[in-house]
Design a protein around this motif. Sequence first.
Motif, PDB file in Angstrom:
ATOM      1  N   UNK A 174      21.965  15.696  11.010  1.00  0.00           N
ATOM      2  CA  UNK A 174      21.871  14.459  10.336  1.00  0.00           C
ATOM      3  C   UNK A 174      21.582  13.234  11.225  1.00  0.00           C
ATOM      4  N   UNK A 175      20.610  12.597  10.572  1.00  0.00           N
ATOM      5  CA  UNK A 175      20.296  11.099  11.561  1.00  0.00           C
ATOM      6  C   UNK A 175      21.225  10.177  10.970  1.00  0.00           C
ATOM      7  N   UNK A 176      22.284   9.844  11.883  1.00  0.00           N
ATOM      8  CA  UNK A 176      23.020   8.819  11.597  1.00  0.00           C
ATOM      9  C   UNK A 176      23.065   7.559  11.729  1.00  0.00           C
ATOM     10  N   UNK A 177      21.778   7.181  12.548  1.00  0.00           N
ATOM     11  CA  UNK A 177      21.437   6.005  12.852  1.00  0.00           C
ATOM     12  C   UNK A 177      22.355   4.927  13.204  1.00  0.00           C
ATOM     13  N   UNK A 178      22.131   3.729  12.247  1.00  0.00           N
ATOM     14  CA  UNK A 178      23.118   2.597  12.526  1.00  0.00           C
ATOM     15  C   UNK A 178      24.539   2.986  12.540  1.00  0.00           C
ATOM     16  N   UNK A 179      24.966   4.060  11.921  1.00  0.00           N
ATOM     17  CA  UNK A 179      26.413   4.342  11.662  1.00  0.00           C
ATOM     18  C   UNK A 179      27.080   4.724  13.114  1.00  0.00           C
ATOM     19  N   UNK A 180      26.355   5.164  14.006  1.00  0.00           N
ATOM     20  CA  UNK A 180      26.702   5.822  15.190  1.00  0.00           C
ATOM     21  C   UNK A 180      27.934   5.142  15.746  1.00  0.00           C
ATOM     22  N   UNK A 181      28.034   3.957  15.988  1.00  0.00           N
ATOM     23  CA  UNK A 181      29.244   3.418  16.592  1.00  0.00           C
ATOM     24  C   UNK A 181      30.427   3.444  15.760  1.00  0.00           C
ATOM     25  N   UNK A 182      30.532   3.767  14.615  1.00  0.00           N
ATOM     26  CA  UNK A 182      31.594   4.002  13.619  1.00  0.00           C
ATOM     27  C   UNK A 182      32.112   5.299  13.698  1.00  0.00           C
TER      28      UNK A 182
END
Length: 373
Positions: free
Chosen positions: A313-321
């Motif tokens: 899954x490309x989690x993109x902008x969620x990565x830091x969370x």
Amino acid sequence: MRVAEISVGAIRHNVARVRELTGGAVIVVVKADGYGHGAAIAAEAALAGGAAMVATADLEEALTLREHGIDAPILCWLHGARVDFADAVAARIEIGVSHLQQLEAVAEAARALGSVATVQFKVDTGLSRNGAAPEEWEALFARAAELVAAGLVRVTGIFSHLANAGDANDRLQAERFDAAVAGLRAVGIEPDMIHLAASAATLRSPHLHYNTVRVGVAAFGLSPFADQTSAQLGLIPAMTLRAEIVALRGVPAGTGVSYGFNHVCETATTLALVPIGYADGMPRALNGAGAWVTVAGEHRPIVGRIGMDQFIVDVGPLAGRLELGDEVVLFGDPEQGHPPVEIWAGLMRTINYEIVVGIGPRVRRIPVDGPAS
């Protein structure tokens, strides 16, 4: 790592909804391991919701339910040519009989056990699958009357299966079914259960309800129609397919993903590895099809080829969370914000039934109380 949560509350609700719509007895079909939900879990929940009986396709499934402590009436109707019905008679399974040879085999098992076998007649009214053909009915019912008089057989029902080929064909099948019921009554047998409607006719064709309906997919909260959702029918999907993130990897733009690099990241992003693959019933043909999952409550795309045991899954902008072990929901109840199973079915050009039934044995089925408890 991979779990199918089965809402027993949802199944109870769905069965109660069917009872409300029909006002008669409800048979819940739990064949194929409860349409992938776990047969024993589904049977217990259905009976708690007011089902009069549960049903399977074959005898082995019915006996397995007995082994799991299901003591309620069970019907099964698809039998091999050399089946021995002794176990069925001993376990008080109601046997769906489709032809004279089966009826004789059932009676012989009852005779050998010094018992009485319980049967329901399955008749073919136009689906052209199993079930006694019209030209067989007279001899079949006459022999049944003899076996009833001899104390070897008890007949509790008669049923058929619609082809779902439009209202005109449904009504023609109902006319044939009425003739079969009349033929059974003509030999002095009054069936307790008369059932023709499965999920589709139960939900849309009240004139086909008779005194009993026999539902499968509706009990599990899935719509049998392409133009109506579960929620519109008053049903709650019972299965939520969940997994967890087992790896997180930041990658630069231009990174190829999974076999064949059929997906290449256009920008720097973060990829999450999820341990479910085509061995678990996640169709490999979803590759590049536009499927998505929910991560941290947000929709994120599946990228790259799906493997036997895993997908990305490309989690993109969620990565830091995100952290390892965080939940991923593959499908569930859209009213709870989850992807509906119909997304997969639509992309695969198939039906929701096939998706849930195909979820593999490595996925643990865990009963939960659910929203309709």
